[in-house]
Write a protein that holds these residues in place. Sequence first.
Motif, short mmCIF file in Angstrom:
data_model
loop_
_atom_site.label_atom_id
_atom_site.label_comp_id
_atom_site.label_asym_id
_atom_site.label_seq_id
_atom_site.Cartn_x
_atom_site.Cartn_y
_atom_site.Cartn_z
N TRP A 1 0.82 -1.22 0.00
CA TRP A 1 0.00 0.00 0.00
C TRP A 1 0.85 1.27 0.00
O TRP A 1 0.82 2.07 -0.93
CB TRP A 1 -0.98 -0.02 1.17
N ASP B 1 -2.52 -4.99 -1.66
CA ASP B 1 -3.55 -4.16 -1.01
C ASP B 1 -4.56 -3.67 -2.03
O ASP B 1 -4.73 -4.26 -3.11
CB ASP B 1 -2.84 -3.02 -0.24
N ASP B 2 -5.20 -2.58 -1.73
CA ASP B 2 -6.28 -2.01 -2.54
C ASP B 2 -5.86 -1.80 -4.00
O ASP B 2 -4.72 -1.44 -4.27
CB ASP B 2 -6.63 -0.65 -1.89
N TRP C 1 -6.14 -7.77 -0.21
CA TRP C 1 -7.00 -6.82 0.53
C TRP C 1 -8.41 -6.88 -0.05
O TRP C 1 -8.58 -6.97 -1.27
CB TRP C 1 -6.40 -5.44 0.33
N ARG D 1 -14.98 8.92 1.75
CA ARG D 1 -13.99 8.36 0.83
C ARG D 1 -14.69 7.97 -0.48
O ARG D 1 -14.38 6.95 -1.07
CB ARG D 1 -13.28 7.16 1.44
N LYS E 1 -6.84 -9.38 4.11
CA LYS E 1 -7.01 -8.19 4.95
C LYS E 1 -8.39 -7.61 4.64
O LYS E 1 -8.66 -7.22 3.51
CB LYS E 1 -5.92 -7.17 4.60
N ASP F 1 -11.07 -4.80 5.11
CA ASP F 1 -11.07 -3.39 5.48
C ASP F 1 -12.49 -2.85 5.59
O ASP F 1 -13.45 -3.45 5.09
CB ASP F 1 -10.28 -2.60 4.43
N ASN G 1 -13.81 1.22 5.39
CA ASN G 1 -13.22 2.56 5.36
C ASN G 1 -14.18 3.74 5.47
O ASN G 1 -13.93 4.79 4.89
CB ASN G 1 -12.40 2.72 4.08
N CYS H 1 -9.23 -4.76 9.64
CA CYS H 1 -8.77 -3.39 9.45
C CYS H 1 -10.01 -2.52 9.28
O CYS H 1 -11.01 -2.97 8.72
CB CYS H 1 -7.92 -3.34 8.18
N GLY I 1 -9.80 1.32 8.20
CA GLY I 1 -9.01 2.53 8.08
C GLY I 1 -7.95 2.52 9.19
O GLY I 1 -7.82 3.47 9.95
N GLY I 2 -7.24 1.39 9.29
CA GLY I 2 -6.35 1.17 10.44
C GLY I 2 -7.18 0.60 11.57
O GLY I 2 -7.89 -0.39 11.42
N TRP J 1 -5.01 -4.48 11.77
CA TRP J 1 -4.10 -3.37 11.41
C TRP J 1 -4.36 -2.24 12.41
O TRP J 1 -5.45 -1.70 12.50
CB TRP J 1 -4.36 -2.95 9.96
N ASP K 1 -3.57 3.43 10.56
CA ASP K 1 -3.00 3.87 9.28
C ASP K 1 -1.78 4.76 9.51
O ASP K 1 -1.09 5.12 8.57
CB ASP K 1 -4.05 4.64 8.46
C1 GLA Z 1 -7.30 1.72 4.57
C2 GLA Z 1 -6.31 0.80 5.24
C3 GLA Z 1 -4.96 0.91 4.58
C4 GLA Z 1 -5.11 0.57 3.12
C5 GLA Z 1 -6.14 1.45 2.47
C6 GLA Z 1 -6.43 1.01 1.06
O1 GLA Z 1 -7.00 3.04 4.81
O2 GLA Z 1 -6.23 1.06 6.60
O3 GLA Z 1 -4.04 0.07 5.20
O4 GLA Z 1 -5.46 -0.78 3.01
O5 GLA Z 1 -7.37 1.44 3.18
O6 GLA Z 1 -7.40 1.76 0.45
#
Ligand code: GLA
Length: 729
Positions: free
Chosen positions: A335, A365-366, A410, A442, A475, A477, A479, A525, A527-528, A544, A547
Amino acid sequence: MSIFYNENDRVFTLKTANTMYQMQVSELGHLLHLYYGADLGDTVTDYRLVSVEHSFSGNPYESGFDRNYSLDTLPQEYAGYGNGDYRVCALKVENPDGSEIVHLVYDSFEISDGKYALAGLPAMHGDGAKTLKIVLKDTAGHLEVELLYGVFEERDVITRAARIRNAGTDTVTLREAMSLQIDYPKQDMDLIHFYGRHAMERMTERTPLAHGIHSLESVRGTSSHHHNPFVILCDHDATEQHGDCYGYALVYSGNFKAQTERDQIDQTRLVMGIHPAHFAWKLGENETFETPETVMAYSEQGLSHLTHLLHDAFRSNLIRSKYVESPRPILINNWEATYFDFNEEKLYGIAKNAKEIGLDLFVLDDGWFGKRDNDLSGLGDWYVNEQKLKGGLAPLAEKIRGLGMKFGIWIEPEMVSEDSDLFREHPDWCLLQPQHSAVRSRHQLNLDVSRKEVRDHVMNQIFRVLDDCRIDYVKWDMNRSIANVFSAGLPAERQGEIYHRYMLGLYEMMERLVSRYPDLLFENCSGGGGRFDAGMLYYSPQIWCSDNTDAIDRLKIQYGTSFAYPISTMGAHVSVCPNHQTGRTVPLKTRGVVASAGTFGFELDLEKMTEEEKAEAKAMVQEYKSMEHLVQTGDYYRLSDPFKNEDYAAWQFVAKDQSESVVSGVILRGESSPHIHYLRLQGLDGSAHYRETESGRVYTGAALKKAGIPLPTGLGDYRPVSMRFVRVN
Ligand code: GLA
């Protein structure tokens, strides 16, 4: 035996290794809370109930002309609303006639082997637990409440939950159904809680309990970055090593409240459970509702011991992953290295370098799916973006596996972008009230995972990818916070159920994932650390943590997180400097030391590292592998408070058998004419000798604990501290 009922006094006593919890059925049938704390042997603590009249605190009719018996001042186990107890309550309903009164009295009890189960909710589990079920009945005949107590004698923890049944024929609506209520007599206590924001989660605050109500809560649809569903109540003078401390962790990941109320006579009540905002749960005849669970622990030896109790309980009886106490693959996540801008060649280049420094797992990741070149589009379309990854995902996974590494991805299953095939096909599948404009966050919207067809669609897409590529790691997420909530899948009168149905749907999706792929390493996760809670740990052994990967900010984030949650659950990565979130530059070794106090990994472009840096990173990986067992199974000690100490931060891992220990930290600033700081270590055997592995010097455990050991002096800010001690006799 850990659960006793004394017929004469009508007293229930729960005992764990070092604690005792007592309740009594009063002469009027109310279940009173007597005591929670250190084991008091065969004491019946009802002598603590002192009846005195307090004007304006009324008396139940059944007490006749006794003006001393008042539910407004008596300590209760689970208070209903509307009976002259004006404090925050555990249960509030709307009765068929529109009234809100619940008057609960004792009915019966049952003691059984094993732990009660909660349908579709995460909860502690395991052998050796016992269950006490106490049945209370509403005097109007509408409701029956089962108070559930799980007693983990050896683990020294107790869990609580409530099961509420409509015992009448007409529909009753639950407005507030707490998981836990606990009443303390007059006692000066502090509240320790964990607040924050995105990229600065779980900041620690300690305040004396003030009069009135103090509410820590989330109405964001997640447990949130902003408050954590875990609180500590402790003596004013409690420290890491001394004093009475109580920890209460809610095993839930959605809207919650943890409220303390210090009342008119300085008694304290704590309630914890699902937040009542937009909560209205309809119960038809004979239907039941189960609250999430709360885990309670008590320490009479300060905060460190409280932490050890919770860490041990969560590791052995909450987290179910096979990885919980076995070596985790050390990962590289792309990421912060690439964000959305990658192709197969770039990813493979990072993976090759990762292999060279000894990493085990490559995490994509994303950005690998749908039309996902930025965060404006693509969520909901869980098929590979072949424009970016020309041959698809499976060949890339194979190539990376060819390096001898594992491969992970992810996902963000609860979300949809307006610019996605999913949204175009099913615009009503998101949580959105159509007469109000959406709240974007977002650029994305929440899918309504309370609906089975939505869950099935998303999970089937994801399962196809996981099967195709034989994925080793996921992972998951989340967000954004939820807003403008409306479900097209529920009738008007059931819209108040949506937040909790969303959570039940989410837990079901995660359950399907972990049961279909039992060997998968699963990381949560939001956003962390926006959903860092005991509920998520039931599904994933790591989360996680934030962030924010800045090693200096992480000192505070990881410190706060450590009070309840095992160190091995905190995803912590070495990232590039200047740091992307703060612009701060910190030596590589220091970044490694801080990330080693967690589930260690990397998150930077390894191709851009110099040979010298790579060698340092390789050494770090070896170092972590050699101490990982302590991170996973040892006792963790906070040796400093980063909110107070501006000179250094330090912490320590100690093996359960006291045979070895790792002391780590960061010297925060260089000083001219420097102070010499001594660290007094914890947890070692005072009568044993320990060798410090680098210098070879031998110390008694007593010296390390009592006289302390000086921190290295030198120049510069943010210098790493890393020492290892091994018992020699
Ligand atoms: C969130 C996660 C990050 C990453 C981004 C991807 O913010 O916490 O670690 O995966 O999304 O968009």
